[in-house]
Design an enzyme around this catalytic site. Sequence first.
Site, PDB file in Angstrom:
ATOM      1  N   ARG A  96       0.832  -1.214   0.000  1.00  0.00           N
ATOM      2  CA  ARG A  96       0.000   0.000   0.000  1.00  0.00           C
ATOM      3  C   ARG A  96       0.856   1.250   0.000  1.00  0.00           C
ATOM      4  NH1 ARG A  96      -2.453   0.332   6.037  1.00  0.00           N
ATOM      5  NH2 ARG A  96      -0.682  -0.526   7.157  1.00  0.00           N
ATOM      6  N   LYS A 104       1.497   6.455   1.447  1.00  0.00           N
ATOM      7  CA  LYS A 104       1.106   5.215   2.121  1.00  0.00           C
ATOM      8  C   LYS A 104      -0.413   5.172   2.182  1.00  0.00           C
ATOM      9  CE  LYS A 104       1.823   2.481   6.307  1.00  0.00           C
ATOM     10  NZ  LYS A 104       2.616   2.352   7.535  1.00  0.00           N
ATOM     11  N   ASP A 131      11.097  -6.838   7.387  1.00  0.00           N
ATOM     12  CA  ASP A 131      10.613  -5.921   6.342  1.00  0.00           C
ATOM     13  C   ASP A 131      10.287  -4.550   6.909  1.00  0.00           C
ATOM     14  OD1 ASP A 131       8.519  -7.743   7.462  1.00  0.00           O
ATOM     15  OD2 ASP A 131       7.171  -6.343   6.484  1.00  0.00           O
ATOM     16  N   ASP A 183       7.725   2.442   9.422  1.00  0.00           N
ATOM     17  CA  ASP A 183       6.467   1.702   9.500  1.00  0.00           C
ATOM     18  C   ASP A 183       5.865   1.740  10.904  1.00  0.00           C
ATOM     19  OD1 ASP A 183       6.694   1.231   6.866  1.00  0.00           O
ATOM     20  OD2 ASP A 183       6.597  -0.943   6.970  1.00  0.00           O
TER      21      ASP A 183
END
Length: 496
Positions: free
Chosen positions: A98, A117, A259, A269
């Site tokens: 995304r 994002k 990740d 993130d």
Amino acid sequence: MNDPSKPSLIWLNRFHGLGPAFFTELQPHKMSQPHWVARSEACAASLGLPHNWWHDQGALDPLQVFSGNAQWPGMQPLASVYSGHQFGHWAGQLGDGRALWLGEIDTPHGPTELQLKGAGLTPYSRMGDGRAVLRSSIREFLCSEAMHALGIPTTRALCITGSALPVMRETLETASVVTRAAPSFIRFGHFEHFAHRTAADSPTDLQRLADFVIAHHYPDCQAAAHPYAALLQSVALRTANMLAAWQAVGFCHGVMNTDNMSILGLTIDYGPFGFLDAFDPGHICNHTDQQGRYAFARQPNVAFWNLHALARALMPLIGDSDAALAALEPYKTAFLDSFMTRMRAKLGLSTAQDGDQALIDNLLKLMAQDRCDFTITWRRLSGFDSTPGALNASVRDMFMNREAFDAWGLTYRQRLQDEASVDSDRAMAMNRINPKYVLRNHLADVAIQRAKTGDFSEVQKLHELLQHPFDEHPASAACADFPPDWAQQLEVSCSS
Ligand code: AMP
Ligand code: MG
């Protein structure tokens, strides 16, 4: 950059040069009737954008661009492919499910990549919808900018745009898009991806990636006898510094999958993160993490585990496993050194002495036993009066076991006297490292609940407050207070 309707952004887009094995080019999906939720002037300024830059209403309106509805010339949107280990297990191919890379611009602080994002489906969306909901976008925006203001390496957040587009999570929510900025969004997982796919005897893509990262982000490694081992070591050192910064401020990331590990040692993130309220070393901030793999005190070890995964991925290039292990080894001392430096500063110590580790460990032990509020305790310690007989009630009252605190205080006082510490000078220095304001979950939650009604003033207020986390803000004193009881019921999970 004088005419905001024609932003003279210089697009470099060097990641694009890696070639199609690394990404899929695609346009963002549109989000109808977008509106601004929040903008970071500080982030815009760091990108070299002028103050009035947001307010153009033409076809190239930043609102439309950052909602995925328009593009400026020079952008080359793409979603990159990566893999990774999630909760300790190989998860195979993941990728920007995304996130959408808009391109890389030249800025006064060097080349910077911009990413949307939540801009819709990509080839890597798997079961997801490619969207991000308003609440998670607000949390990422506020925390990225707050971490930066705390001096912690992080990706930045430029803005959030919102919409009425319905998105299904546990309940029906609305879609929004965060625009992020970083020198690079390359993750450990990018290396794992190409290591996994590539035959050990022809590590072409892996090598291209490593050479790219070295050339653009770790140029010093080029001159090393073993550039790829040097790269691994440099990443390990930056990661150690980031982890020390997290532990010193009480930041819990929540999803330290490989990740979600930046190759530049940036916090990346933001999902179910949390700042510690009551100090519990075993605190698990992610409701989904039932085993507590990513509990607060485990973070430095998890990062080391993740670095081993990166080392395994780099093995075709490094060749010798002893060399790879040797490159990782400095992580431990780098973490400890950086952590000790930060903790000494938090205690207002200007010299390093034997016994400092015990002094720090003992305080942390008392804080943990009594579940002292992490941020408030450290901040109150700034006002420690080293006069013999001083009660230091403000910080002492944080502890249930007051005798134990008094005993610790005697050692601390002695230590301060040993380096002729001046209370007022030390208080000023400590107030520059022990923040008064952090993004506690309940503060974010209040802003989110308001934002859901269309009122973004609390998001803006918090954003501005957290730009100056070390200052006193009497009008916002409540935001520095203990969390209310209802905060304990708040649960954050991977759902975003
Ligand atoms: P995370 O752990 O949240 O960073 O995400 C792990 C993987 O899931 C990444 O590849 C993300 O791009 C992907 N992902 C997470 N949420 C979504 C979503 N709503 N739609 C598509 N992909 C997603
Ligand atoms: Mg992620």
